[in-house]
Scaffold this active site. Sequence first.
Site, PDB file in Angstrom:
ATOM      1  N   LYS A  92       0.847  -1.196   0.000  1.00  0.00           N
ATOM      2  CA  LYS A  92       0.000   0.000   0.000  1.00  0.00           C
ATOM      3  C   LYS A  92       0.879   1.241   0.000  1.00  0.00           C
ATOM      4  O   LYS A  92       1.890   1.292   0.727  1.00  0.00           O
ATOM      5  CB  LYS A  92      -0.899  -0.030   1.251  1.00  0.00           C
ATOM      6  CG  LYS A  92      -1.912   1.108   1.314  1.00  0.00           C
ATOM      7  CD  LYS A  92      -2.847   0.971   2.536  1.00  0.00           C
ATOM      8  CE  LYS A  92      -3.911   2.052   2.540  1.00  0.00           C
ATOM      9  NZ  LYS A  92      -4.832   1.955   3.698  1.00  0.00           N
ATOM     10  N   SER A 182      -9.979   2.262   2.656  1.00  0.00           N
ATOM     11  CA  SER A 182      -9.012   2.918   1.813  1.00  0.00           C
ATOM     12  C   SER A 182      -8.053   1.969   1.105  1.00  0.00           C
ATOM     13  O   SER A 182      -7.427   2.360   0.120  1.00  0.00           O
ATOM     14  CB  SER A 182      -8.199   3.917   2.642  1.00  0.00           C
ATOM     15  OG  SER A 182      -7.398   3.229   3.601  1.00  0.00           O
ATOM     16  N   SER A 206     -10.438   0.099   7.004  1.00  0.00           N
ATOM     17  CA  SER A 206      -9.788   0.077   5.688  1.00  0.00           C
ATOM     18  C   SER A 206      -9.083  -1.198   5.287  1.00  0.00           C
ATOM     19  O   SER A 206      -8.625  -1.307   4.151  1.00  0.00           O
ATOM     20  CB  SER A 206      -8.789   1.222   5.580  1.00  0.00           C
ATOM     21  OG  SER A 206      -9.473   2.391   5.282  1.00  0.00           O
TER      22      SER A 206
HETATM   23  N1  GLN Z   1     -13.533   4.764   5.791  1.00  0.00           N
HETATM   24  C1  GLN Z   1     -12.982   5.262   7.020  1.00  0.00           C
HETATM   25  C2  GLN Z   1     -12.588   6.702   6.853  1.00  0.00           C
HETATM   26  O1  GLN Z   1     -12.756   7.205   5.811  1.00  0.00           O
HETATM   27  C3  GLN Z   1     -11.835   4.419   7.469  1.00  0.00           C
HETATM   28  C4  GLN Z   1     -10.605   4.623   6.691  1.00  0.00           C
HETATM   29  C5  GLN Z   1      -9.464   3.823   7.192  1.00  0.00           C
HETATM   30  O2  GLN Z   1      -9.658   2.850   7.921  1.00  0.00           O
HETATM   31  N2  GLN Z   1      -8.257   4.261   6.846  1.00  0.00           N
HETATM   32  O3  GLN Z   1     -12.100   7.317   7.740  1.00  0.00           O
END
Ligand code: GLN
Length: 517
Positions: A92, A182, A206
């Site tokens: 990532k 994400s 995410s």
């Molecule tokens: N979807 C969540 C957010 O937008 C979690 C994102 C994540 O876990 N990095 O904050």
Amino acid sequence: MTLSTAARHDRLNHMTDLTILTLTEARDGLRAKAFSATELAKAHIAAVEDARLLNAYVLETPEIALKQAAASDAKLAKGEGGALEGLPLGIKDLYCTAGTRTTACSNILGNFVPTYESTVTGQLWRDGAVMLGKLNNDEFAMGSSNETSCFGNVINPWRREGSNMDVGSAGIEGTYLVPGGSSGGSSSAVAANLCLAATATDTGGSIRQPAAFTGTVGIKPTYGRCSRWGIVAFASSLDQAGPIGKSVRDCAVMLRSMSGHDPKDTTSVDIAVPDYEKAIGRSVRGMKIGIPKEYRIVGMPAEIEKLWQDGINWLKAAGAEIVNISLPHTKYALPAYYIVAPAEASSNLARYDGVRYGLREQGRDIADMYEKTRAAGFGREVKRRIMIGTYVLSAGYYDAYYLRAQKVRTLIKKDFEDIFAAGVHAILTPATPSAAFGIGEKGSADPVEMYLNDIFTVTVNMAGLPGIAVPAGRDRQGLPLALQLIGRPFDEETLFALSEVIEQAAGRFPIPSRWWA
Ligand code: GLN
């Protein structure tokens, strides 16, 4: 090199045999000398090239992969090598990789090339893994669909049954599905066989939500299990590293390499790392599994209800005891998360000022330069988070929002502590309220619509607990759906044992075709 379509398909058919292996199957094949690390790397490099339409990789590093693979082959020939020797991974783009561009998929990092390696990726290379490239994600990991990346959206390799997804057919919107976010590059790449496994991060879901959307397995370990050092920070008290893999066993092997104490991260915990793979196949007889009534949300689709019931039945059949539980503060988790996470993000992102990293826009004076750089460098969602975060931390609002959210966080944590103290070993819930949705379908008019996707996952980050998403069924359009298991702190082994029961019952969820190649 240009190949005719027929030649390309021939090459793919030959090579795909290796890319459809799981990580642990490939490991065993390498050890048995059924193929070489170089062959394995080449098969993946070809698959990555052929899948550019999916936009899973933001940087391909075939030269690095081939060099590492050659070194692995030399070790394997001598019967040496680490736990991940010769196994190709995707990383990532939130993980700093020394000498390799790292952007968090934000224009503000521009062409930032770190001079240091994140602790977690350093451990993967120590164990012999091979890097195929950097994977797409939502900008600074803020999002649930991978649509906020400065490199554009990622496409989920899954498609709705019967939909016409021939390349060049109808426009992207509504046709292609999001891979979740994400870590959408990670989930898409693993599901499409563009790497054997991938690193990911999870601040509010995410790892688990993108895994759920792509039929892959993803585990967010206990807060403090993996070092955060060298991973671009979003919300430091919630961020955790973890793997996305094709099977429960693969995730167990990946997590062992990724875990461990790191003096460079003050929140990293010094507890011995178990051999997680040994937990696969361990009996779950007599374990108490909690079913929280608060997760039965209004309007939950019948197919999610059924999925949950299937999970209950499978665990019962394996000898586990099912108990109904209550986690009364669950309903405050999402609003509290969307105060705590932006607050921490606004502070973490203050460092991108045009001086230290990446992008700089010229200005009249230094303040003007800061403003212009940040205006040009951050995307819409990131700006929204910075504004919310700054607001809830400002004098006069701090007590009303931030402090209250922290109190709620303590109560959420206590809900779980009480349940575990009462003898519950793990909690079973759905991973997401639905299967993957279409690109452009959610969030453009109302960001809250997108935030609601995290309803089952954010509590786990708020409480610092381990959580795993395991594919367990399909929706009426044939798309994968997943269950989530939440465990006691540092008891990832129990999650692996329980997830294996689900995987054995539900089977794995390989993609039905390579329609993009
Ligand atoms: N979807 C969540 C957010 O937008 C979690 C994102 C994540 O876990 N990095 O904050």
